[in-house]
Motif scaffolding. Structure first.
Motif, PDB file in Angstrom:
ATOM      1  N   ASP A 118       0.835  -1.199   0.000  1.00 57.82           N
ATOM      2  CA  ASP A 118       0.000   0.000   0.000  1.00 57.82           C
ATOM      3  C   ASP A 118       0.873   1.254   0.000  1.00 57.82           C
ATOM      4  OD1 ASP A 118      -2.297  -1.554   0.128  1.00 57.82           O
ATOM      5  OD2 ASP A 118      -2.376  -1.501   2.330  1.00 57.82           O
ATOM      6  N   GLY A 119       0.269   2.367  -0.392  1.00 48.95           N
ATOM      7  CA  GLY A 119       0.936   3.654  -0.286  1.00 48.95           C
ATOM      8  C   GLY A 119       1.904   3.977  -1.399  1.00 48.95           C
ATOM      9  N   VAL A 120       1.767   3.323  -2.546  1.00 44.66           N
ATOM     10  CA  VAL A 120       2.704   3.553  -3.647  1.00 44.66           C
ATOM     11  C   VAL A 120       2.615   4.991  -4.161  1.00 44.66           C
ATOM     12  CG1 VAL A 120       3.329   2.895  -6.000  1.00 44.66           C
ATOM     13  CG2 VAL A 120       2.712   1.136  -4.333  1.00 44.66           C
ATOM     14  N   ALA A 121       1.403   5.464  -4.410  1.00 40.14           N
ATOM     15  CA  ALA A 121       1.235   6.812  -4.956  1.00 40.14           C
ATOM     16  C   ALA A 121       1.796   7.865  -4.012  1.00 40.14           C
ATOM     17  CB  ALA A 121      -0.244   7.082  -5.238  1.00 40.14           C
ATOM     18  N   ASP A 122       1.514   7.727  -2.726  1.00 43.30           N
ATOM     19  CA  ASP A 122       2.024   8.693  -1.750  1.00 43.30           C
ATOM     20  C   ASP A 122       3.549   8.659  -1.694  1.00 43.30           C
ATOM     21  OD1 ASP A 122      -0.517   9.520  -1.117  1.00 43.30           O
ATOM     22  OD2 ASP A 122      -0.673   8.284   0.695  1.00 43.30           O
ATOM     23  N   ALA A 123       4.120   7.462  -1.799  1.00 39.90           N
ATOM     24  CA  ALA A 123       5.580   7.336  -1.745  1.00 39.90           C
ATOM     25  C   ALA A 123       6.229   8.003  -2.950  1.00 39.90           C
ATOM     26  CB  ALA A 123       5.977   5.863  -1.673  1.00 39.90           C
ATOM     27  N   TYR A 124       5.642   7.826  -4.130  1.00 38.23           N
ATOM     28  CA  TYR A 124       6.199   8.483  -5.312  1.00 38.23           C
ATOM     29  C   TYR A 124       6.032  10.000  -5.229  1.00 38.23           C
ATOM     30  CZ  TYR A 124       7.438   4.360  -8.042  1.00 38.23           C
ATOM     31  OH  TYR A 124       8.052   3.216  -8.500  1.00 38.23           O
ATOM     32  N   GLU A 125       4.945  10.451  -4.642  1.00 36.71           N
ATOM     33  CA  GLU A 125       4.751  11.893  -4.491  1.00 36.71           C
ATOM     34  C   GLU A 125       5.777  12.477  -3.523  1.00 36.71           C
ATOM     35  OE1 GLU A 125       3.520  15.496  -5.421  1.00 36.71           O
ATOM     36  OE2 GLU A 125       2.802  13.648  -6.374  1.00 36.71           O
ATOM     37  N   THR A 126       6.084  11.729  -2.462  1.00 33.11           N
ATOM     38  CA  THR A 126       7.123  12.168  -1.530  1.00 33.11           C
ATOM     39  C   THR A 126       8.463  12.297  -2.243  1.00 33.11           C
ATOM     40  OG1 THR A 126       6.032  11.162   0.389  1.00 33.11           O
ATOM     41  CG2 THR A 126       8.412  11.536   0.555  1.00 33.11           C
ATOM     42  N   ALA A 127       8.780  11.306  -3.075  1.00 28.43           N
ATOM     43  CA  ALA A 127      10.034  11.350  -3.832  1.00 28.43           C
ATOM     44  C   ALA A 127      10.033  12.516  -4.814  1.00 28.43           C
ATOM     45  CB  ALA A 127      10.243  10.033  -4.571  1.00 28.43           C
ATOM     46  N   ALA A 128       8.904  12.728  -5.487  1.00 33.46           N
ATOM     47  CA  ALA A 128       8.820  13.826  -6.453  1.00 33.46           C
ATOM     48  C   ALA A 128       9.021  15.173  -5.770  1.00 33.46           C
ATOM     49  CB  ALA A 128       7.471  13.790  -7.169  1.00 33.46           C
ATOM     50  N   ASP A 129       8.423  15.344  -4.597  1.00 31.92           N
ATOM     51  CA  ASP A 129       8.606  16.593  -3.847  1.00 31.92           C
ATOM     52  C   ASP A 129      10.076  16.791  -3.485  1.00 31.92           C
ATOM     53  OD1 ASP A 129       5.913  17.168  -3.959  1.00 31.92           O
ATOM     54  OD2 ASP A 129       5.474  16.386  -1.950  1.00 31.92           O
ATOM     55  N   ALA A 130      10.723  15.702  -3.066  1.00 33.64           N
ATOM     56  CA  ALA A 130      12.140  15.791  -2.696  1.00 33.64           C
ATOM     57  C   ALA A 130      12.993  16.156  -3.904  1.00 33.64           C
ATOM     58  CB  ALA A 130      12.606  14.466  -2.095  1.00 33.64           C
TER      59      ALA A 130
END
Length: 204
Positions: A118-130
């Motif tokens: 779970d949480g794939v989309a949120d994890a990629y968004e965190t990476a994108a923000d970084a």
């Protein structure tokens, strides 16, 4: 330049050639453990390293999870993915390099995606923000992309291709890119994009 674990990676590639995905998952796991314990001879995975040699270990962990999923061993794939997420988060917390921290965040997302967590989309968004923060701060944003850490992340996307001929780990996929006709795709956050030209696969 080689990193520790390459010998097990060669075994994994041979298993993939035979479509023995379970054996490939085990060999990639061994390669990952070897690299994560000591990326290169005499090198600690937690020591300051502006090259990021440990990246291959993370990429091989995610690839192992993918191989297990293709082999139908979903529970083992999930456990391998959880392992990769934990290691990537630990490495992100120990680095003082913001560019490396962003890449480790991407590996968190990659491992989640590989293991079906779970949480794939949120994890990629965190990476994108970084990545956006890093890009805004660097005079030459492309400089980190030449390091082994970033190359390992890029190689992971190429290695685990969704296509019928070009990926070393082949997942069934019956759609084609509306722009270039390729059937190789990559899932990023909530979107599906052509691996060749980055066109959204649901584009008209």
């Amino acid at each position: 330049m080689p990193v520790n674990g390459d010998e097990h990676r060669e075994t994994a590639v041979a298993a993939l050639a035979d479509r023995d995905y379970g054996a490939a998952g085990e060999a990639y796991s061994r390669a990952a453990w070897r690299c994560l314990a000591e990326p290169r001879d005499g090198m600690s995975p937690f020591a300051a390293d502006d090259r990021g040699w440990v990246g291959s270990g993370l990429a091989w962990t995610a690839t192992a999870a993918t191989a297990y999923r293709v082999a139908g061993r979903n529970a083992r794939a999930a456990r391998k993915a959880v392992e990769g997420v934990a290691v990537a988060r630990d490495l992100r917390a120990t680095t003082d390099d913001d560019a490396q921290a962003a890449c480790f965040a991407e590996f968190v997302a990659d491992c989640k995606a590989a293991g079906g967590l779970d949480g794939v989309a949120d994890a990629y968004e965190t990476a994108a923000d970084a990545y956006r923060e890093v890009g805004a701060a660097l005079e030459e944003p492309t400089e980190p992309t030449t390091t082994p850490l970033y190359q390992a992340a890029a190689d992971l996307a190429r290695h685990v291709a969704r296509g019928s001929a070009n990926g070393e780990i082949v997942l069934e996929w019956d759609h084609r890119c509306p722009a270039c006709g390729s059937s190789d795709v990559n899932w990023v956050a909530d979107g599906t994009y052509c691996l060749r030209c980055s066109t959204p696969m649901d584009a008209d």
